[in-house]
Design a protein around this motif. Sequence first.
Motif, PDB file in Angstrom:
ATOM      1  N   HIS A   1       0.819  -1.204   0.000  1.00 34.14           N
ATOM      2  CA  HIS A   1       0.000   0.000   0.000  1.00 34.14           C
ATOM      3  C   HIS A   1       0.859   1.263   0.000  1.00 34.14           C
ATOM      4  O   HIS A   1       0.416   2.309  -0.411  1.00 34.14           O
ATOM      5  CB  HIS A   1      -0.975   0.000   1.186  1.00 34.14           C
TER       6      HIS A   1
ATOM      7  N   ARG B   1      -4.323   0.756  -4.184  1.00 32.01           N
ATOM      8  CA  ARG B   1      -5.052   0.587  -2.919  1.00 32.01           C
ATOM      9  C   ARG B   1      -6.350   1.368  -2.962  1.00 32.01           C
ATOM     10  O   ARG B   1      -7.397   0.888  -2.543  1.00 32.01           O
ATOM     11  CB  ARG B   1      -4.185   1.054  -1.757  1.00 32.01           C
ATOM     12  N   TRP B   2      -6.334   2.587  -3.473  1.00 34.01           N
ATOM     13  CA  TRP B   2      -7.540   3.413  -3.567  1.00 34.01           C
ATOM     14  C   TRP B   2      -8.572   2.778  -4.494  1.00 34.01           C
ATOM     15  O   TRP B   2      -9.763   2.793  -4.232  1.00 34.01           O
ATOM     16  CB  TRP B   2      -7.154   4.821  -4.025  1.00 34.01           C
TER      17      TRP B   2
ATOM     18  N   ASN C   1      -8.966  -0.451  -4.985  1.00 35.75           N
ATOM     19  CA  ASN C   1      -9.541  -1.580  -4.241  1.00 35.75           C
ATOM     20  C   ASN C   1     -10.597  -1.097  -3.242  1.00 35.75           C
ATOM     21  O   ASN C   1     -11.648  -1.716  -3.092  1.00 35.75           O
ATOM     22  CB  ASN C   1      -8.456  -2.354  -3.505  1.00 35.75           C
TER      23      ASN C   1
END
Length: 166
Positions: free
Chosen positions: A18, A25-26, A28
């Motif tokens: 991350h 990550r954003w 997801n």
Amino acid sequence: MIEATNPRACTSRRPVAHLRNPVARWRNVRATAAVALVCMALAACTGEQFQKGYILPTGALEQIPIGASQDQVLIVLGTPSTVATLDGEVFYYISQRTERPVMFMNQKVVDQRVIAVYFDKNRQVRRLANYGLQDGKIFDFISRTTATSGQELSYLTPLFKLLSFN
């Protein structure tokens, strides 16, 4: 003399996922939030059924033969919703089932039942009746009109007219 070990030396030097790619990550998090939102929206839109009043046990009417005593009826069907004393005594078991296909819509009456058990003067079952939604008539309970001369009508008269066989 004791040498202090370096705590960073024990861990691997690979960057954490991350921290390495915050955009992934954003994505997801957004995908998970979108799936959760869709699931909540679908769950909120599912229909509901409502049962109001008396719930008739399966096979209960078959256990009440013509000529059965009033006590037998009370044992099999339980306490009636209302009782009338016209020509003998009548037990009424009233129920209504409504549903709404989508949340936040008005309820629609799907089934409406009035089980009437008529007794003679000796408190024996004279007749059984199972009135449904098709037997009912819509009428205004609160009307601002004055009854014409003749028989004075009570508030129960429309109910009894609804249940009559005329």
